[in-house]
Design a protein around this motif. Sequence first.
Motif, PDB file in Angstrom:
ATOM      1  N   ASP A   1       1.047 108.890  14.971  1.00  0.00           N
ATOM      2  CA  ASP A   1       1.353 107.976  16.065  1.00  0.00           C
ATOM      3  C   ASP A   1       1.906 106.649  15.531  1.00  0.00           C
ATOM      4  OD1 ASP A   1       1.174 107.204  18.962  1.00  0.00           O
ATOM      5  OD2 ASP A   1      -0.223 105.727  18.120  1.00  0.00           O
TER       6      ASP A   1
ATOM      7  N   VAL B   1       5.495 107.180  14.520  1.00  0.00           N
ATOM      8  CA  VAL B   1       6.348 107.322  15.703  1.00  0.00           C
ATOM      9  C   VAL B   1       6.605 105.941  16.316  1.00  0.00           C
ATOM     10  CG1 VAL B   1       6.453 108.206  18.078  1.00  0.00           C
ATOM     11  CG2 VAL B   1       5.744 109.715  16.200  1.00  0.00           C
ATOM     12  N   ARG B   2       5.569 105.140  16.434  1.00  0.00           N
ATOM     13  CA  ARG B   2       5.721 103.786  16.991  1.00  0.00           C
ATOM     14  C   ARG B   2       6.639 102.921  16.134  1.00  0.00           C
ATOM     15  NH1 ARG B   2       1.754 102.390  21.006  1.00  0.00           N
ATOM     16  NH2 ARG B   2       0.320 104.140  21.268  1.00  0.00           N
TER      17      ARG B   2
ATOM     18  N   GLU C   1      10.145 104.049  16.840  1.00  0.00           N
ATOM     19  CA  GLU C   1      10.560 103.597  18.162  1.00  0.00           C
ATOM     20  C   GLU C   1      10.880 102.110  18.175  1.00  0.00           C
ATOM     21  OE1 GLU C   1       7.367 104.778  20.725  1.00  0.00           O
ATOM     22  OE2 GLU C   1       8.185 106.787  20.986  1.00  0.00           O
ATOM     23  N   ASN C   2      10.146 101.316  17.427  1.00  0.00           N
ATOM     24  CA  ASN C   2      10.379  99.872  17.365  1.00  0.00           C
ATOM     25  C   ASN C   2      11.637  99.526  16.571  1.00  0.00           C
ATOM     26  OD1 ASN C   2       8.165  99.234  18.915  1.00  0.00           O
ATOM     27  ND2 ASN C   2       6.817  99.007  17.161  1.00  0.00           N
ATOM     28  N   GLU C   3      12.099 100.461  15.764  1.00  0.00           N
ATOM     29  CA  GLU C   3      13.306 100.234  14.968  1.00  0.00           C
ATOM     30  C   GLU C   3      14.576 100.416  15.796  1.00  0.00           C
ATOM     31  OE1 GLU C   3      13.785  99.363  11.711  1.00  0.00           O
ATOM     32  OE2 GLU C   3      11.656  98.981  11.531  1.00  0.00           O
ATOM     33  N   THR C   4      14.473 101.199  16.856  1.00  0.00           N
ATOM     34  CA  THR C   4      15.686 101.515  17.630  1.00  0.00           C
ATOM     35  C   THR C   4      15.946 100.499  18.702  1.00  0.00           C
ATOM     36  OG1 THR C   4      14.411 102.983  19.060  1.00  0.00           O
ATOM     37  CG2 THR C   4      15.552 103.968  17.179  1.00  0.00           C
TER      38      THR C   4
END
Length: 163
Positions: free
Chosen positions: A153, A156-157, A160-163
Amino acid sequence: MTGDRSVVLELTRLEATHLAGLVAQFAELLEDSGAASGTDPAVLRLVPDAYADDAGAAREFRELTERDLLERRRADAGIVLGSLSPAASFADADDPMEVVHLTLDADAVQAWLRALAAIRLVLANRLGIESEDDHDDEDPRFGIYDWLGYRLDGLVRAVENET
């Protein structure tokens, strides 16, 4: 996640050592199974049937793809072990709880995501987890399963924060 970005993973030397052990066991399981995944339900779970309603088509698809899928999983395990190697020895460290930072490039992050998810699938099979109701908080083996989920997790977070 773009190709030039990286993720910094923070974990203790003890966590890194235990994770390296799990990944090494996973790689060994894959090595031992080869193309004979039908003998191990945990490995079978890593190469699920493509067709639920056509056993012949599912078998044919598995024969065509299984070797490549398992080879990719072995390669992913190798990348994770390589990433962990600088941090995974607390035997020589003064403090096994020392926090270390691992910098993972985009390809390594993807390998980590696939490897951690695959190891969780193997553990789920070994523990008999098919739904949330199958979780036993009193059984310490489930703690490993949960910890892997926590790490997965977090990655994944981070992505996601990189995009």
